[in-house]
Structures are given as structure tokens and as C-alpha cells.
Scaffold this motif. Sequence first.
Motif, PDB file in Angstrom:
ATOM      1  N   GLN A  72       0.835  -1.211   0.000  1.00  0.00           N
ATOM      2  CA  GLN A  72       0.000   0.000   0.000  1.00  0.00           C
ATOM      3  C   GLN A  72       0.865   1.254   0.000  1.00  0.00           C
ATOM      4  OE1 GLN A  72      -3.160   0.181  -0.573  1.00  0.00           O
ATOM      5  NE2 GLN A  72      -3.275   2.382  -0.323  1.00  0.00           N
ATOM      6  N   ARG A  75       2.332   1.776  -3.421  1.00  0.00           N
ATOM      7  CA  ARG A  75       1.302   2.289  -4.342  1.00  0.00           C
ATOM      8  C   ARG A  75       1.067   3.781  -4.128  1.00  0.00           C
ATOM      9  NH1 ARG A  75      -2.702  -2.240  -3.247  1.00  0.00           N
ATOM     10  NH2 ARG A  75      -1.987  -3.859  -4.641  1.00  0.00           N
ATOM     11  N   LEU A  76       0.956   4.187  -2.858  1.00  0.00           N
ATOM     12  CA  LEU A  76       0.730   5.599  -2.544  1.00  0.00           C
ATOM     13  C   LEU A  76       1.871   6.478  -3.063  1.00  0.00           C
ATOM     14  CD1 LEU A  76      -0.608   5.395   1.137  1.00  0.00           C
ATOM     15  CD2 LEU A  76      -1.837   6.330  -0.830  1.00  0.00           C
ATOM     16  N   GLU A  78       4.091   5.765  -5.372  1.00  0.00           N
ATOM     17  CA  GLU A  78       4.162   5.728  -6.832  1.00  0.00           C
ATOM     18  C   GLU A  78       3.066   6.602  -7.443  1.00  0.00           C
ATOM     19  OE1 GLU A  78       3.807   4.637 -10.948  1.00  0.00           O
ATOM     20  OE2 GLU A  78       2.247   4.185  -9.499  1.00  0.00           O
ATOM     21  N   LYS A  79       1.894   6.549  -6.880  1.00  0.00           N
ATOM     22  CA  LYS A  79       0.763   7.309  -7.411  1.00  0.00           C
ATOM     23  C   LYS A  79       0.936   8.813  -7.201  1.00  0.00           C
ATOM     24  CE  LYS A  79      -4.231   7.781  -6.837  1.00  0.00           C
ATOM     25  NZ  LYS A  79      -5.355   7.400  -5.980  1.00  0.00           N
ATOM     26  N   LYS A  80       1.349   9.202  -5.994  1.00  0.00           N
ATOM     27  CA  LYS A  80       1.425  10.631  -5.666  1.00  0.00           C
ATOM     28  C   LYS A  80       2.720  11.297  -6.138  1.00  0.00           C
ATOM     29  CE  LYS A  80      -2.075  10.745  -2.421  1.00  0.00           C
ATOM     30  NZ  LYS A  80      -3.001  11.704  -1.959  1.00  0.00           N
ATOM     31  N   LYS A  82       5.341   9.469  -8.051  1.00  0.00           N
ATOM     32  CA  LYS A  82       5.973   8.737  -9.159  1.00  0.00           C
ATOM     33  C   LYS A  82       7.367   8.235  -8.777  1.00  0.00           C
ATOM     34  CE  LYS A  82       2.599   9.638 -12.014  1.00  0.00           C
ATOM     35  NZ  LYS A  82       1.433   8.878 -11.713  1.00  0.00           N
TER      36      LYS A  82
END
Length: 156
Positions: A72, A75-76, A78-80, A82
Motif C-alpha cells: 500500500q 502504491r501511494l 508511486e501514485k502521488k 511517481k
Amino acid sequence: MNESLMELRPRPALPEKTGRMYQQFQNLIAELQTQPLLPDLIAQLNQELLRVDQESDASPKLKRVIYSRQTQILRLVEKKLKIVPKNYYRTLWMVLGMSVFGLPFGVLYGLLVKNTAMLGIGLPIGMGIGVAVGASMDKKALKEGRQLDIEIKPNP
């Protein structure tokens, strides 16, 4: 340097495999502390860290909790931001290559030679394509300074 991420408590009495997983998780957090993080992201990451920290050392769910919270957090980030760990895209695209490229190629080849046993021949081809695509994306992330200096292994 960002000091706002909470520290995980030391757990010296963990079983060997769980201990390695916990150490990898701590290394990830230490690496994230060197990154410029947004306040809302810090709050989300601290919630994930708190879930791990609240789990008992003797809990049979501890390994699962560490793995799911680590996933998790990655993911956070990477999403916010990169930002990804080493070989992140290679691992991701290896699986995607097998399913997106390998299976259809295997089915097509199996139909062409009229032998469905040849279906599996596409999997290594797709895996090779996926590894190549992922490695190039990892190289690009490194060049752009979006790569953490840590490699996350599924079973450390």
C-alpha cells in the motif's frame, strides 16, 4: 530530510523470515524519510505504519500485515510522487508481459500449428518482452531521479 514519518518499534524477537520482512519494511521507511514528502502523504503513510506497529509480535497475521502495508505504501508513493524502488517496473511488467503478450501469442501459435499443447510457448516470450519493457522504464525512472535506493523483494 523529512522527520515526520513515524519510527517503527524495534522487534528483535521475530522469527527469521518475518524479521527479514520487517527489516526490509524498516529500510523502505528509512529511504522514504530521505525524500521530500507532502504533508497529506505523510499522514497517509503514518496511518499505514501505525497498522503495522499495532500488530503483536506473536500474531500469525504479522507477515501478512507487513506485506500488505508495504504494498500500500509503495502504491501511494508511486501514485502521488511517481517514486518507485529499484526493479519495480521490471517486476510489474514481467507478469503483464506474460499475460498481455505471452498468452495471446501462445494461443495464436497453438492454433496455427493445430496443437493446443503449444499454448505455453508464449509465456517465456511474453515474460522476455515484459522484462525488457520494465527494465527500460526502471532505467528511465533512475535517470529522472524517481527511484528509491532500495529493492523490494517479495520474500526476503
